[in-house]
Write an enzyme that holds these catalytic residues in place. Structure first.
Site, PDB file in Angstrom:
ATOM      1  CG  ASP A   1     -33.671  18.323  35.402  1.00  0.00           C
ATOM      2  OD1 ASP A   1     -33.779  16.467  34.871  1.00  0.00           O
ATOM      3  OD2 ASP A   1     -34.508  18.887  34.551  1.00  0.00           O
TER       4      ASP A   1
ATOM      5  CE  LYS B   1     -37.897  10.568  23.377  1.00  0.00           C
ATOM      6  NZ  LYS B   1     -36.550  11.312  23.949  1.00  0.00           N
TER       7      LYS B   1
ATOM      8  CB  THR C   1     -38.959   7.417  34.681  1.00  0.00           C
ATOM      9  OG1 THR C   1     -40.008   7.162  33.955  1.00  0.00           O
ATOM     10  CG2 THR C   1     -38.334   6.526  34.229  1.00  0.00           C
TER      11      THR C   1
ATOM     12  CG  ASN D   1     -32.161  11.518  30.017  1.00  0.00           C
ATOM     13  OD1 ASN D   1     -32.705  10.124  29.471  1.00  0.00           O
ATOM     14  ND2 ASN D   1     -32.188  11.644  30.890  1.00  0.00           N
TER      15      ASN D   1
ATOM     16  CE1 TYR E   1     -41.264  10.765  24.384  1.00  0.00           C
ATOM     17  CE2 TYR E   1     -42.027   8.757  23.345  1.00  0.00           C
ATOM     18  CZ  TYR E   1     -41.072   9.193  24.273  1.00  0.00           C
ATOM     19  OH  TYR E   1     -39.843   8.686  25.268  1.00  0.00           O
TER      20      TYR E   1
ATOM     21  CB  ILE F   1     -38.346   2.569  31.538  1.00  0.00           C
ATOM     22  CG1 ILE F   1     -37.457   2.544  30.324  1.00  0.00           C
ATOM     23  CG2 ILE F   1     -37.210   2.961  33.154  1.00  0.00           C
ATOM     24  CD1 ILE F   1     -37.451   0.830  29.847  1.00  0.00           C
TER      25      ILE F   1
HETATM   26  N1  NAD Z   1     -40.345   6.450  30.669  1.00  0.00           N
HETATM   27  C1  NAD Z   1     -40.381   5.428  29.521  1.00  0.00           C
HETATM   28  O1  NAD Z   1     -40.849   4.840  29.065  1.00  0.00           O
HETATM   29  C2  NAD Z   1     -38.849   5.849  28.399  1.00  0.00           C
HETATM   30  C3  NAD Z   1     -39.646   4.842  27.002  1.00  0.00           C
HETATM   31  C4  NAD Z   1     -38.834   5.528  25.916  1.00  0.00           C
HETATM   32  C5  NAD Z   1     -37.549   6.450  26.017  1.00  0.00           C
HETATM   33  N2  NAD Z   1     -37.918   7.372  27.235  1.00  0.00           N
HETATM   34  C6  NAD Z   1     -36.895   8.972  27.363  1.00  0.00           C
HETATM   35  O2  NAD Z   1     -36.145   8.204  28.289  1.00  0.00           O
HETATM   36  C7  NAD Z   1     -35.999  10.184  28.538  1.00  0.00           C
HETATM   37  C8  NAD Z   1     -35.775   9.972  30.102  1.00  0.00           C
HETATM   38  O3  NAD Z   1     -37.282  10.256  29.958  1.00  0.00           O
HETATM   39  P1  NAD Z   1     -37.684   9.250  32.027  1.00  0.00           P
HETATM   40  O4  NAD Z   1     -38.162   8.632  31.944  1.00  0.00           O
HETATM   41  O5  NAD Z   1     -36.841   9.585  32.610  1.00  0.00           O
HETATM   42  O6  NAD Z   1     -38.876  10.849  31.912  1.00  0.00           O
HETATM   43  P2  NAD Z   1     -38.713  11.959  33.345  1.00  0.00           P
HETATM   44  O7  NAD Z   1     -39.623  12.497  33.240  1.00  0.00           O
HETATM   45  O8  NAD Z   1     -38.730  11.171  35.132  1.00  0.00           O
HETATM   46  O9  NAD Z   1     -37.694  12.938  33.841  1.00  0.00           O
HETATM   47  C9  NAD Z   1     -37.051  13.103  32.921  1.00  0.00           C
HETATM   48  C10 NAD Z   1     -36.535  14.557  32.565  1.00  0.00           C
HETATM   49  O10 NAD Z   1     -36.587  15.430  31.849  1.00  0.00           O
HETATM   50  C11 NAD Z   1     -36.419  17.448  32.760  1.00  0.00           C
HETATM   51  N3  NAD Z   1     -36.630  17.672  31.247  1.00  0.00           N
HETATM   52  C12 NAD Z   1     -37.562  17.844  30.734  1.00  0.00           C
HETATM   53  N4  NAD Z   1     -38.281  18.685  29.930  1.00  0.00           N
HETATM   54  C13 NAD Z   1     -36.179  19.800  30.263  1.00  0.00           C
HETATM   55  C14 NAD Z   1     -35.790  20.153  29.627  1.00  0.00           C
HETATM   56  N5  NAD Z   1     -36.415  21.240  28.602  1.00  0.00           N
HETATM   57  N6  NAD Z   1     -34.550  20.767  29.770  1.00  0.00           N
HETATM   58  C15 NAD Z   1     -33.987  20.048  30.768  1.00  0.00           C
HETATM   59  N7  NAD Z   1     -34.354  19.170  31.081  1.00  0.00           N
HETATM   60  C16 NAD Z   1     -36.078  18.409  30.977  1.00  0.00           C
HETATM   61  C17 NAD Z   1     -37.263  16.391  33.604  1.00  0.00           C
HETATM   62  O11 NAD Z   1     -37.211  17.696  34.663  1.00  0.00           O
HETATM   63  C18 NAD Z   1     -36.689  15.183  33.860  1.00  0.00           C
HETATM   64  O12 NAD Z   1     -36.223  15.503  35.335  1.00  0.00           O
HETATM   65  C19 NAD Z   1     -37.086  11.524  28.154  1.00  0.00           C
HETATM   66  O13 NAD Z   1     -35.821  11.234  26.139  1.00  0.00           O
HETATM   67  C20 NAD Z   1     -37.693  10.094  27.260  1.00  0.00           C
HETATM   68  O14 NAD Z   1     -38.353  10.421  26.461  1.00  0.00           O
HETATM   69  C21 NAD Z   1     -38.337   6.827  28.784  1.00  0.00           C
END
Ligand code: NAD
Length: 249
Positions: free
Chosen positions: A37, A160, A191, A90, A156, A189
Site C-alpha cells: 500500500d 474499471k 469501506t 486491488n 472511474y 461495499i
Molecule cells: N468500496 C466499494 O464500494 C468498491 C466497489 C467496487 C470496486 N471497488 C474497488 O475495490 C478496490 C478496493 O477498494 P476499497 O473500497 O477497499 O477502498 P479503500 O479506500 O478502503 O482501500 C483502498 C486502498 O488502496 C490504497 N491505495 C490508494 N491509492 C494507492 C496507490 N496509488 N498505490 C497503492 N495503494 C493505493 C489506499 O491507501 C487504501 O488502503 C478498489 O480498486 C476499488 O475501486 C470498491
C-alpha cells in the site's frame, strides 16, 4: 489445511477495506502474504494483526501508479518468500465526482494512472514470476462500474471497464503457461472508499442493490479467494460480480 497452503500472494491496497480483508483471509488459508500500500501506517497495522494470528506476512510500500514500485514489489516478494503464485491488484481510488464537461483533467489522469495503469504495471511484472513458479492466479479488482456507467465518475468508469478488458487479454496470452487472470466486480461495499458520500446518497445507493444493503469487504474477499485458489482451476479471462444483484436489473 488451508486452500492457499504453500502459496505466496501479493495484495495491493491492502492497508484498508477489501484489500485488508483479502490479506487476512489469505493468511488464514495458509498463504504467505505481502501487504502492499502507499499507506504505511495502516499497512503495518494489518501486518501486525496477521502476525498475531500466526500468519506469515511482510509489508512493502508501493504506489501502483509507479512502474518501478510495481517491479520492486515483485522483486522484494520473491527475495523474501522465494516465489510468487498469486497477485490481487486491488489498489484504487474513487477520484473526483463531476460530470464529464466539468471533470478535472488532473483528476482523470490520476484515476487512470492508479486504477487502470496500476493494474497493467502490476500484472506485467507479476506474470514472469508466476510462470517461473509453475503457474498461478491474478485477480484484478474492477467494479460493477466495469460493466455499466454511472453519472459523475467518468474516469472511474473508464478505468474499471479498462481493467475488465485488459484482464481478458492477459488471460488469453498466458493461459497455456498456467497463469489464470480474472476480474472481480464488487457492488458498493462498506469501506473507507465510500467516506466521501453522505447518508442520503448511501441510502439511495443501497436501494440500487436488490438486496437493499451495502456489501461487506469479507464478502468480496471470499470470491477473490476462490479465484486465487486451485478450486477455480478451469476459470480464466472472466469477470465475476459480487454485487447483491446490482447488475441483474
Ligand atoms: N468500496 C466499494 O464500494 C468498491 C466497489 C467496487 C470496486 N471497488 C474497488 O475495490 C478496490 C478496493 O477498494 P476499497 O473500497 O477497499 O477502498 P479503500 O479506500 O478502503 O482501500 C483502498 C486502498 O488502496 C490504497 N491505495 C490508494 N491509492 C494507492 C496507490 N496509488 N498505490 C497503492 N495503494 C493505493 C489506499 O491507501 C487504501 O488502503 C478498489 O480498486 C476499488 O475501486 C470498491
Amino acid at each position: 489445511m488451508g486452500s492457499l497452503n504453500g502459496k505466496v500472494a501479493i495484495i495491493t491496497g491492502a492497508a484498508k477495506g477489501i484489500g485488508e480483508a483479502t490479506a487476512k483471509l489469505f493468511a488464514k488459508e495458509g498463504a504467505k502474504v505481502v501487504v502492499s500500500d502507499v499507506d504505511e501506517e495502516n499497512g503495518k497495522k494489518v501486518v501486525e494483526g496477521i502476525k498475531k494470528a500466526g500468519g506469515e506476512v511482510i509489508f512493502v510500500k508501493a504506489d501502483t501508479s509507479s512502474p518501478d514500485d510495481n517491479k520492486n514489489l515483485v522483486k522484494k516478494t520473491v527475495k523474501e518468500f522465494g516465489a510468487l503464485h498469486i497477485a490481487v491488484n486491488n489498489a484504487g481510488i474513487g477520484g473526483p465526482l463531476a460530470k464529464t464537461a466539468d471533470y478535472p483533467i488532473d483528476g482523470w489522469k490520476q484515476v487512470i494512472d492508479i486504477n487502470l495503469s496500476g493494474v497493467f504495471y502490476g500484472t506485467k511484472f507479476q506474470i514472469p514470476e508466476i510462470i517461473k513458479a509453475g503457474g498461478g492466479s491474478i485477480v484484478n479488482i474492477a467494479s460493477i462500474l466495469g460493466q455499466v456507467g454511472t453519472a459523475n465518475s467518468p474516469a472511474y468508469v473508464a478505468a474499471k471497464h479498462g481493467v475488465v478488458g485488459f484482464t481478458k487479454t492477459a488471460a488469453i496470452e498466458y493461459a497455456e503457461e498456467g497463469v489464470r487472470v480474472n476480474s472481480v466486480g464488487p457492488g458498493y461495499i462498506k469501506t473507507p472508499l465510500l467516506s466521501a458520500l453522505d447518508d442520503e446518497t448511501l441510502e439511495y445507493i443501497k436501494g440500487l442493490h436488490p438486496m437493499k444493503r451495502l456489501g461487506e469487504s469479507n464478502e468480496v474477499a471470499e470470491l477473490i479467494l476462490w479465484l486465487a485458489s486451485d478450486k477455480s482451476s478451469f476459470v480464466t479471462g472472466n469477470y465475476y460480480a459480487v454485487d447483491g444483484g446490482y447488475l441483474a436489473r
